[in-house]
Design a protein around this motif. Sequence first.
Motif, mmCIF file in Angstrom:
data_model
loop_
_atom_site.group_PDB
_atom_site.id
_atom_site.type_symbol
_atom_site.label_atom_id
_atom_site.label_comp_id
_atom_site.label_asym_id
_atom_site.label_seq_id
_atom_site.Cartn_x
_atom_site.Cartn_y
_atom_site.Cartn_z
ATOM 1 N N SER A 174 5.048 -2.497 -5.494
ATOM 2 C CA SER A 174 5.045 -1.761 -4.220
ATOM 3 C C SER A 174 3.756 -0.949 -4.104
ATOM 4 N N VAL A 175 3.255 -0.881 -2.883
ATOM 5 C CA VAL A 175 2.037 -0.104 -2.624
ATOM 6 C C VAL A 175 2.373 1.007 -1.639
ATOM 7 N N LEU A 176 2.155 2.246 -2.058
ATOM 8 C CA LEU A 176 2.412 3.421 -1.210
ATOM 9 C C LEU A 176 1.127 4.228 -1.091
ATOM 10 N N THR A 177 0.548 4.227 0.109
ATOM 11 C CA THR A 177 -0.634 5.054 0.332
ATOM 12 C C THR A 177 -0.180 6.386 0.922
ATOM 13 N N THR A 178 -0.856 7.455 0.546
ATOM 14 C CA THR A 178 -0.472 8.775 1.049
ATOM 15 C C THR A 178 -1.691 9.534 1.558
ATOM 16 N N GLY A 179 -1.451 10.450 2.465
ATOM 17 C CA GLY A 179 -2.518 11.310 2.969
ATOM 18 C C GLY A 179 -2.404 11.543 4.466
ATOM 19 N N ASN A 180 -2.423 12.827 4.867
ATOM 20 C CA ASN A 180 -2.344 13.170 6.301
ATOM 21 C C ASN A 180 -3.525 12.624 7.088
ATOM 22 N N GLU A 181 -4.642 12.372 6.389
ATOM 23 C CA GLU A 181 -5.873 11.982 7.087
ATOM 24 C C GLU A 181 -5.889 10.505 7.468
ATOM 25 N N LEU A 182 -4.877 9.724 7.007
ATOM 26 C CA LEU A 182 -4.959 8.266 7.171
ATOM 27 C C LEU A 182 -4.408 7.792 8.510
ATOM 28 N N VAL A 183 -5.174 6.933 9.185
ATOM 29 C CA VAL A 183 -4.664 6.209 10.352
ATOM 30 C C VAL A 183 -4.863 4.721 10.081
ATOM 31 N N SER A 184 -4.199 3.860 10.848
ATOM 32 C CA SER A 184 -4.279 2.420 10.566
ATOM 33 C C SER A 184 -5.548 1.845 11.183
ATOM 34 N N VAL A 185 -5.852 0.601 10.791
ATOM 35 C CA VAL A 185 -7.074 -0.067 11.255
ATOM 36 C C VAL A 185 -7.072 -0.221 12.770
ATOM 37 N N ASP A 186 -5.887 -0.221 13.387
ATOM 38 C CA ASP A 186 -5.779 -0.365 14.844
ATOM 39 C C ASP A 186 -6.099 0.916 15.584
ATOM 40 N N GLU A 187 -6.111 2.020 14.858
ATOM 41 C CA GLU A 187 -6.267 3.305 15.536
ATOM 42 C C GLU A 187 -7.701 3.812 15.438
ATOM 43 N N LEU A 206 -4.070 -7.359 -5.234
ATOM 44 C CA LEU A 206 -2.872 -7.916 -5.879
ATOM 45 C C LEU A 206 -2.759 -9.410 -5.591
ATOM 46 N N CYS A 207 -3.007 -9.804 -4.334
ATOM 47 C CA CYS A 207 -2.982 -11.235 -3.996
ATOM 48 C C CYS A 207 -4.045 -11.993 -4.795
ATOM 49 N N GLU A 208 -5.233 -11.408 -4.921
ATOM 50 C CA GLU A 208 -6.297 -12.068 -5.689
ATOM 51 C C GLU A 208 -5.898 -12.259 -7.144
ATOM 52 N N GLY A 209 -5.067 -11.358 -7.661
ATOM 53 C CA GLY A 209 -4.573 -11.487 -9.022
ATOM 54 C C GLY A 209 -3.329 -12.350 -9.122
ATOM 55 N N ASP A 210 -2.910 -12.974 -8.015
ATOM 56 C CA ASP A 210 -1.698 -13.794 -7.944
ATOM 57 C C ASP A 210 -0.439 -12.968 -8.189
ATOM 58 N N TYR A 211 -0.427 -11.754 -7.642
ATOM 59 C CA TYR A 211 0.783 -10.942 -7.606
ATOM 60 C C TYR A 211 1.157 -10.752 -6.144
ATOM 61 N N ALA A 212 2.453 -10.527 -5.894
ATOM 62 C CA ALA A 212 2.916 -10.417 -4.511
ATOM 63 C C ALA A 212 3.274 -8.967 -4.207
ATOM 64 N N PRO A 213 2.434 -8.274 -3.437
ATOM 65 C CA PRO A 213 2.709 -6.868 -3.126
ATOM 66 C C PRO A 213 3.720 -6.715 -2.004
ATOM 67 N N SER A 214 4.442 -5.594 -2.005
ATOM 68 C CA SER A 214 5.171 -5.193 -0.808
ATOM 69 C C SER A 214 4.634 -3.822 -0.425
ATOM 70 N N VAL A 215 4.440 -3.628 0.871
ATOM 71 C CA VAL A 215 3.748 -2.446 1.356
ATOM 72 C C VAL A 215 4.740 -1.482 1.992
ATOM 73 N N LEU A 216 4.699 -0.241 1.590
ATOM 74 C CA LEU A 216 5.538 0.797 2.189
ATOM 75 C C LEU A 216 4.772 1.465 3.317
ATOM 76 N N PRO A 217 5.482 2.120 4.256
ATOM 77 C CA PRO A 217 4.766 2.893 5.280
ATOM 78 C C PRO A 217 3.914 3.965 4.599
ATOM 79 N N SER A 218 2.747 4.244 5.161
ATOM 80 C CA SER A 218 1.884 5.264 4.571
ATOM 81 C C SER A 218 2.578 6.627 4.652
ATOM 82 N N GLY A 219 2.512 7.394 3.564
ATOM 83 C CA GLY A 219 3.234 8.654 3.494
ATOM 84 C C GLY A 219 2.364 9.852 3.850
ATOM 85 N N ARG A 220 2.957 10.825 4.572
ATOM 86 C CA ARG A 220 2.251 12.072 4.841
ATOM 87 C C ARG A 220 2.426 13.004 3.641
ATOM 88 N N ASP A 221 1.616 14.039 3.591
ATOM 89 C CA ASP A 221 1.675 14.969 2.458
ATOM 90 C C ASP A 221 2.842 15.931 2.612
#
Lengths: 405, 405
Positions: A174-187, A206-221
């Motif tokens: 699982s991948v969990l990114t955190t930080g109030n400063e983060l917005v998505s690539v669309d924003e 992870l894909c390049e290493g042949d692992y399958a990630p699952s992505v969580l919503p980015s977390g605020r602080d």
Amino acid sequence: MLTVDEALQLVGQHAAQLAPIRIRLRDALGLVLADEVTSDVDSPPYNKAMMDGFAVVASDRSPTRTIIESIMAGDVPRRPIRPGTTARVMTGAPLPDGATAVVPVEQTELVDDRTVRLEWIDPPPGKHIMPQGLSMSSGQCIAAAGRRIDSITMAVLAEAGAAVLSVVPRPTVSVLTTGNELVSVDERPAAGQIRNSNGPLLTSALCEGDYAPSVLPSGRDELDELVELAQQGLEADVLLVTGGVSAGVKDLVPAALAQAGVQQVFHKVALKPGKPLWFGIVPREHGPPRLVFGLPGNPVSGFVCFHLFVIPALAVLAGRADSVVLRLSKGTSMGEFAYGGGREMFRPAYVDAQQRVEIFPWHGSADLAGMVRANCLVRLSETGVELAAGDRLEYVRLPGINPGK
Amino acid sequence: MLTVDEALQLVGQHAAQLAPIRIRLRDALGLVLADEVTSDVDSPPYNKAMMDGFAVVASDRSPTRTIIESIMAGDVPRRPIRPGTTARVMTGAPLPDGATAVVPVEQTELVDDRTVRLEWIDPPPGKHIMPQGLSMSSGQCIAAAGRRIDSITMAVLAEAGAAVLSVVPRPTVSVLTTGNELVSVDERPAAGQIRNSNGPLLTSALCEGDYAPSVLPSGRDELDELVELAQQGLEADVLLVTGGVSAGVKDLVPAALAQAGVQQVFHKVALKPGKPLWFGIVPREHGPPRLVFGLPGNPVSGFVCFHLFVIPALAVLAGRADSVVLRLSKGTSMGEFAYGGGREMFRPAYVDAQQRVEIFPWHGSADLAGMVRANCLVRLSETGVELAAGDRLEYVRLPGINPGK
């Protein structure tokens, strides 16, 4: 502070191969065999024609032969070959009893439907024949436990009838990114904001290493939000969290992870970039503990920690490696470079096919765009380094990275 | 008969980059950019704190400062820093106006909530600050056309706001295995039958090359059935057919392909193993023609043709290469080896990290199980070769193949 080697050892104390599972062969590419596999067939299953031509008795010198049947792959020969007779055979066909050589069709001429003239009357015994069981025989081990299933192994396993296999599963991450400063690539980032690059960076790596990630919503602080997201992430074998692990007052990730039941193993490593690295575990009743890496929020620092610590740990979980160690390769420096020392440094660089390493200009750990030419990390000692062109050095390759076209 | 180089040239005359498509960034890993990408932001977007600490006026020598605010990543500073004042800053935070250096928190001591004593009063200007736009600036080209999108590029594109991209699509590839003798891995072969290993071999090898195969039902040696399956397969950019391309009477694949509208370009190459290779095209109104490879039914021969011809052609379609050529690497022979010559040979072998090549015992083109140690194909000249230990040689690497553990 822990050295990189000490930190790797601590990760290694908690990383262990996942319990084997049984899966279908078609889903096994890239996985590691948990048990050896034996064949249930001979290959070839019969003495096999390796050319289109005529199956003959090798010692028979008669220039013309009577054609008694035609045999192609998939057929079963019905009549034995005796001197004076022959059977037309296609590549891959089983040879009839009595046949001891194949004369290629190019070296023959049809006289009529039932008769062929041979231009080559003395083929050596066994010519253009693959004997039954030469490639593999029934009951033989054809792939040992620990082998990673690549395309060739996959084909051999298919031929051998290994329809269901015992393999080490691919660890879930699982991948969990955190930080109030983060917005998505669309924003469009407002003042004080930046786009989230850690999510795309880690999921792609992870894909390049042949692992399958699952992505969580980015977390605020916010502690509660981070605890809840961490709990979701802990359904995976490995949880990667980015950001919130420095010494700042709002670096809530260690606290949130503790509240989610993660036991801290270490925090901070004498590494540049990547000092704030945090590592913890969640013991499981069955199997090795879940691993949790708190990666620095700075994308370059996180990426360095990912390749130095996470990839070697995942390799152990996946059965691809026995221990959590850096895979250091040796190369030579293309030019001069000086590092004043302090912490052990792993600096982005480019290595060519001749193992020559170019340490290109780079503005440090916040310079993600300056890293696009990198395909390796050069190890620079904490005591400082002065490299001249041609000097030996060590580097860690970044798998899956293809700089430039 | 065509040489390997002549055949590669013919394939190259028909292989061209696919027309670009627009996709979302998250789907772009491994694809090649069709246009250059420019950033719509500065990175960092502001002068950025690189440590947790206190933002100060570098020239201010006062040992204690009044803390006027705390700033973390995501915040917007409200008040400028003047001599005698400071702001607490977290790593990644924007610096307030007037601040020209950051003193790390480790070199400070809090006197009270509003006052800090600095142990380091003369930081050089710019210390622990990443200036706005140093990594990339708005309007700057950050990735050129032709770049393959790896994890680092993905992260830079995310930071730069490239939410939708123009890329060369991944070519679609259909796999059609043929032969009456084939049964699936789940079945027990009867007399004259063998299990289908070509399907798993080619689909896995396509995955290893980062191409996405679609698999057709295995075809029997019946013209009508093969025509229908070939027509289905021709919905893809590339169709791979195995078997039925030798000179045997039942080698129906060229006839079936002709009936399905495929124009033959060549049949047979002076190559060992792999002589029966067949190649044809289906012109399209828009874009390059569909490519059709009739691979030998022998899995090893088909696999050699796949890596010598199909992979280089796919690389051109995918924009990863400019021309259909073999990527030959140079190595040295570990031991002695003799090849009597005849056709140019590409023999399975093992190459180690020092480019030393071991040509191990192998029973020829029907010996699939004997190939599991291979990770390269050594080129052996049609005029014959006598190698001694240490002699130079050339080989083609098999990407994605990981022999042993």
